[in-house]
Design a protein around this motif. Structure first.
Motif, PDB file in Angstrom:
ATOM      1  N   SER A  40       0.843  -1.206   0.000  1.00 50.93           N
ATOM      2  CA  SER A  40       0.000   0.000   0.000  1.00 50.93           C
ATOM      3  C   SER A  40       0.877   1.255   0.000  1.00 50.93           C
ATOM      4  O   SER A  40       0.902   1.997   0.992  1.00 50.93           O
ATOM      5  N   PRO A  41       1.596   1.482  -1.086  1.00 50.37           N
ATOM      6  CA  PRO A  41       2.434   2.680  -1.157  1.00 50.37           C
ATOM      7  C   PRO A  41       1.568   3.929  -1.277  1.00 50.37           C
ATOM      8  O   PRO A  41       0.406   3.860  -1.684  1.00 50.37           O
ATOM      9  N   PRO A  42       2.105   5.089  -0.934  1.00 51.62           N
ATOM     10  CA  PRO A  42       1.337   6.330  -1.106  1.00 51.62           C
ATOM     11  C   PRO A  42       1.106   6.619  -2.579  1.00 51.62           C
ATOM     12  O   PRO A  42       1.863   6.163  -3.445  1.00 51.62           O
ATOM     13  N   ASP A  43       0.060   7.361  -2.872  1.00 53.88           N
ATOM     14  CA  ASP A  43      -0.189   7.771  -4.254  1.00 53.88           C
ATOM     15  C   ASP A  43       0.892   8.735  -4.728  1.00 53.88           C
ATOM     16  O   ASP A  43       1.264   8.728  -5.895  1.00 53.88           O
ATOM     17  N   VAL A  44       1.372   9.577  -3.816  1.00 57.44           N
ATOM     18  CA  VAL A  44       2.338  10.622  -4.165  1.00 57.44           C
ATOM     19  C   VAL A  44       3.461  10.649  -3.138  1.00 57.44           C
ATOM     20  O   VAL A  44       3.221  10.522  -1.934  1.00 57.44           O
ATOM     21  N   ILE A  45       4.683  10.805  -3.631  1.00 55.02           N
ATOM     22  CA  ILE A  45       5.823  11.130  -2.789  1.00 55.02           C
ATOM     23  C   ILE A  45       6.280  12.516  -3.217  1.00 55.02           C
ATOM     24  O   ILE A  45       6.652  12.722  -4.371  1.00 55.02           O
ATOM     25  N   CYS A  46       6.205  13.470  -2.306  1.00 54.92           N
ATOM     26  CA  CYS A  46       6.437  14.873  -2.661  1.00 54.92           C
ATOM     27  C   CYS A  46       7.554  15.467  -1.810  1.00 54.92           C
ATOM     28  O   CYS A  46       7.553  15.313  -0.587  1.00 54.92           O
ATOM     29  N   ILE A  47       8.498  16.135  -2.449  1.00 57.44           N
ATOM     30  CA  ILE A  47       9.605  16.767  -1.736  1.00 57.44           C
ATOM     31  C   ILE A  47       9.216  18.197  -1.387  1.00 57.44           C
ATOM     32  O   ILE A  47       8.721  18.947  -2.237  1.00 57.44           O
ATOM     33  N   GLU A  48       9.446  18.549  -0.129  1.00 55.35           N
ATOM     34  CA  GLU A  48       9.144  19.908   0.336  1.00 55.35           C
ATOM     35  C   GLU A  48      10.204  20.323   1.348  1.00 55.35           C
ATOM     36  O   GLU A  48      10.636  19.515   2.171  1.00 55.35           O
ATOM     37  N   HIS A  49      10.636  21.566   1.295  1.00 55.15           N
ATOM     38  CA  HIS A  49      11.587  22.103   2.275  1.00 55.15           C
ATOM     39  C   HIS A  49      11.567  23.624   2.188  1.00 55.15           C
ATOM     40  O   HIS A  49      11.086  24.201   1.213  1.00 55.15           O
ATOM     41  N   ARG A  50      12.107  24.248   3.208  1.00 51.30           N
ATOM     42  CA  ARG A  50      12.169  25.709   3.243  1.00 51.30           C
ATOM     43  C   ARG A  50      13.563  26.228   2.871  1.00 51.30           C
ATOM     44  O   ARG A  50      13.706  27.344   2.392  1.00 51.30           O
ATOM     45  N   GLN A  51      14.592  25.426   3.101  1.00 52.58           N
ATOM     46  CA  GLN A  51      15.969  25.833   2.811  1.00 52.58           C
ATOM     47  C   GLN A  51      16.225  25.833   1.308  1.00 52.58           C
ATOM     48  O   GLN A  51      15.849  24.901   0.600  1.00 52.58           O
ATOM     49  N   ALA A  52      16.866  26.888   0.817  1.00 53.15           N
ATOM     50  CA  ALA A  52      17.147  26.996  -0.621  1.00 53.15           C
ATOM     51  C   ALA A  52      18.189  25.965  -1.042  1.00 53.15           C
ATOM     52  O   ALA A  52      19.106  25.633  -0.287  1.00 53.15           O
ATOM     53  N   ILE A  53      18.023  25.452  -2.252  1.00 47.40           N
ATOM     54  CA  ILE A  53      18.979  24.510  -2.825  1.00 47.40           C
ATOM     55  C   ILE A  53      19.321  24.939  -4.247  1.00 47.40           C
ATOM     56  O   ILE A  53      18.631  25.756  -4.852  1.00 47.40           O
ATOM     57  N   SER A  54      20.384  24.344  -4.789  1.00 45.82           N
ATOM     58  CA  SER A  54      20.783  24.614  -6.172  1.00 45.82           C
ATOM     59  C   SER A  54      20.062  23.643  -7.103  1.00 45.82           C
ATOM     60  O   SER A  54      19.486  22.636  -6.665  1.00 45.82           O
ATOM     61  N   TRP A  55      20.151  23.909  -8.401  1.00 43.53           N
ATOM     62  CA  TRP A  55      19.555  22.992  -9.371  1.00 43.53           C
ATOM     63  C   TRP A  55      20.280  21.650  -9.379  1.00 43.53           C
ATOM     64  O   TRP A  55      19.671  20.604  -9.604  1.00 43.53           O
ATOM     65  N   LYS A  56      21.574  21.670  -9.100  1.00 42.66           N
ATOM     66  CA  LYS A  56      22.316  20.408  -9.007  1.00 42.66           C
ATOM     67  C   LYS A  56      21.794  19.569  -7.846  1.00 42.66           C
ATOM     68  O   LYS A  56      21.600  18.344  -7.984  1.00 42.66           O
ATOM     69  N   GLU A  57      21.551  20.213  -6.716  1.00 41.89           N
ATOM     70  CA  GLU A  57      21.017  19.493  -5.560  1.00 41.89           C
ATOM     71  C   GLU A  57      19.607  18.988  -5.839  1.00 41.89           C
ATOM     72  O   GLU A  57      19.235  17.885  -5.418  1.00 41.89           O
ATOM     73  N   PHE A  58      18.817  19.789  -6.544  1.00 34.96           N
ATOM     74  CA  PHE A  58      17.477  19.360  -6.944  1.00 34.96           C
ATOM     75  C   PHE A  58      17.559  18.077  -7.771  1.00 34.96           C
ATOM     76  O   PHE A  58      16.850  17.101  -7.506  1.00 34.96           O
ATOM     77  N   ASP A  59      18.420  18.052  -8.763  1.00 39.37           N
ATOM     78  CA  ASP A  59      18.575  16.869  -9.605  1.00 39.37           C
ATOM     79  C   ASP A  59      18.999  15.658  -8.774  1.00 39.37           C
ATOM     80  O   ASP A  59      18.521  14.537  -8.994  1.00 39.37           O
ATOM     81  N   GLN A  60      19.886  15.874  -7.827  1.00 40.88           N
ATOM     82  CA  GLN A  60      20.369  14.772  -6.993  1.00 40.88           C
ATOM     83  C   GLN A  60      19.249  14.188  -6.131  1.00 40.88           C
ATOM     84  O   GLN A  60      19.154  12.963  -5.968  1.00 40.88           O
ATOM     85  N   ILE A  61      18.405  15.058  -5.588  1.00 37.89           N
ATOM     86  CA  ILE A  61      17.288  14.584  -4.768  1.00 37.89           C
ATOM     87  C   ILE A  61      16.311  13.770  -5.604  1.00 37.89           C
ATOM     88  O   ILE A  61      15.874  12.684  -5.205  1.00 37.89           O
ATOM     89  N   ILE A  62      15.972  14.277  -6.782  1.00 36.11           N
ATOM     90  CA  ILE A  62      15.037  13.563  -7.648  1.00 36.11           C
ATOM     91  C   ILE A  62      15.624  12.220  -8.062  1.00 36.11           C
ATOM     92  O   ILE A  62      14.943  11.181  -8.044  1.00 36.11           O
ATOM     93  N   GLN A  63      16.878  12.225  -8.443  1.00 36.40           N
ATOM     94  CA  GLN A  63      17.539  10.994  -8.863  1.00 36.40           C
ATOM     95  C   GLN A  63      17.543   9.964  -7.728  1.00 36.40           C
ATOM     96  O   GLN A  63      17.312   8.770  -7.953  1.00 36.40           O
TER      97      GLN A  63
END
Length: 253
Positions: A217-240
């Motif tokens: 029974s996995p969740p329908d959605v896994i969503c990333i949320e945070h308040r601290q700013a990140i770079s686009w490189k860090e964004f790609d790493q999190i998604i990957q």
């Protein structure tokens, strides 16, 4: 296994124009969770042709069902009703709500929450939009902060086609939970799992996401949320990292 959809909260994306942010979402083929601040531009999101996984009733930071002021509680209902309408217009299947922010709250929180959400059920069902209720940590709210209390609320509402629970790893950590232990014994269905670290920091690249998701029974959605700013490189790493965890889970079934 039903594959969860991966999504990112728009306000957590790295700095850039909205067009650049939309392009990054398309590039990864993920969804977007957006916030209703009261002045949401429906046409912009429609033209973007990006799946909107959820709309946050964001003004509930100030207006919520546990507020001491009756007019604030009334305005909270109006805001959630508007958020439901926005979600329906954007073909978003769900909205994000909470019971209350802060610690100076009205009495009888469970009863007030049941009354508040019961009055929204008919509109939600008519629009075909589900209402997710998110437990906050005791750092953010003074009542209904334990996930089990939200499960009790949803059971009291007794409309499983309308109401569900959203869990946020950041709020769980801020509440003092050991996430590995928590998810090993958690049994209730989760519609969305939000990923973030303590104090609203980004999730780390070492998160054992595969251990937290139940394949039955996995969740329908896994969503990333945070308040601290990140770079686009860090964004790609999190998604990957998240995609890698989901692929690993599929291989282990």
């Amino acid at each position: 296994m039903k594959q969860p959809r991966l999504a990112y909260v728009e306000m957590s994306l790295p700095d850039g124009t909205q067009a650049e942010k939309f392009a990054a979402i398309r590039r990864w083929g993920i969804g977007l969770e957006i916030a209703n601040l009261g002045d949401i531009q429906i046409d912009v999101y429609k033209c973007a042709q990006i799946p909107i996984t959820a709309v946050q009733a964001y003004q509930m930071h100030d207006l919520h069902p546990l507020h001491r002021n009756r007019e604030h509680r009334h305005q909270a209902k109006i805001h959630v009703e508007h958020t439901l309408e926005v979600a329906a217009q954007l073909n978003a299947p769900r909205i994000v709500t909470v019971c209350g922010f802060g610690h100076d709250l009205a009495d009888n929180p469970l009863e007030r929450a049941v009354e508040f959400f019961s009055n929204l059920a008919q509109q939600a069902a008519k629009l075909g939009v589900r209402i997710m209720i998110e437990p906050l940590s005791p750092k953010r709210a003074g009542a209904l902060t334990h996930p089990d209390e939200i499960v009790s609320l949803i059971r009291c509402l007794n409309q499983p086609k309308v109401f569900s629970i959203l869990l946020d790893t950041g709020h769980l950590l801020d509440s003092g939970f050991d996430l590995n232990l928590f998810f090993s014994i958690w049994q209730y269905p989760i519609e969305e799992l939000q990923l973030k670290g303590m104090n609203s920091t980004p999730p780390t690249l070492t998160i054992p996401l595969t251990n937290w998701i139940k394949s039955k029974s996995p969740p329908d959605v896994i969503c990333i949320e945070h308040r601290q700013a990140i770079s686009w490189k860090e964004f790609d790493q999190i998604i990957q990292k998240c995609f890698h965890c989901l692929e690993k889970l599929n291989r282990n079934i």
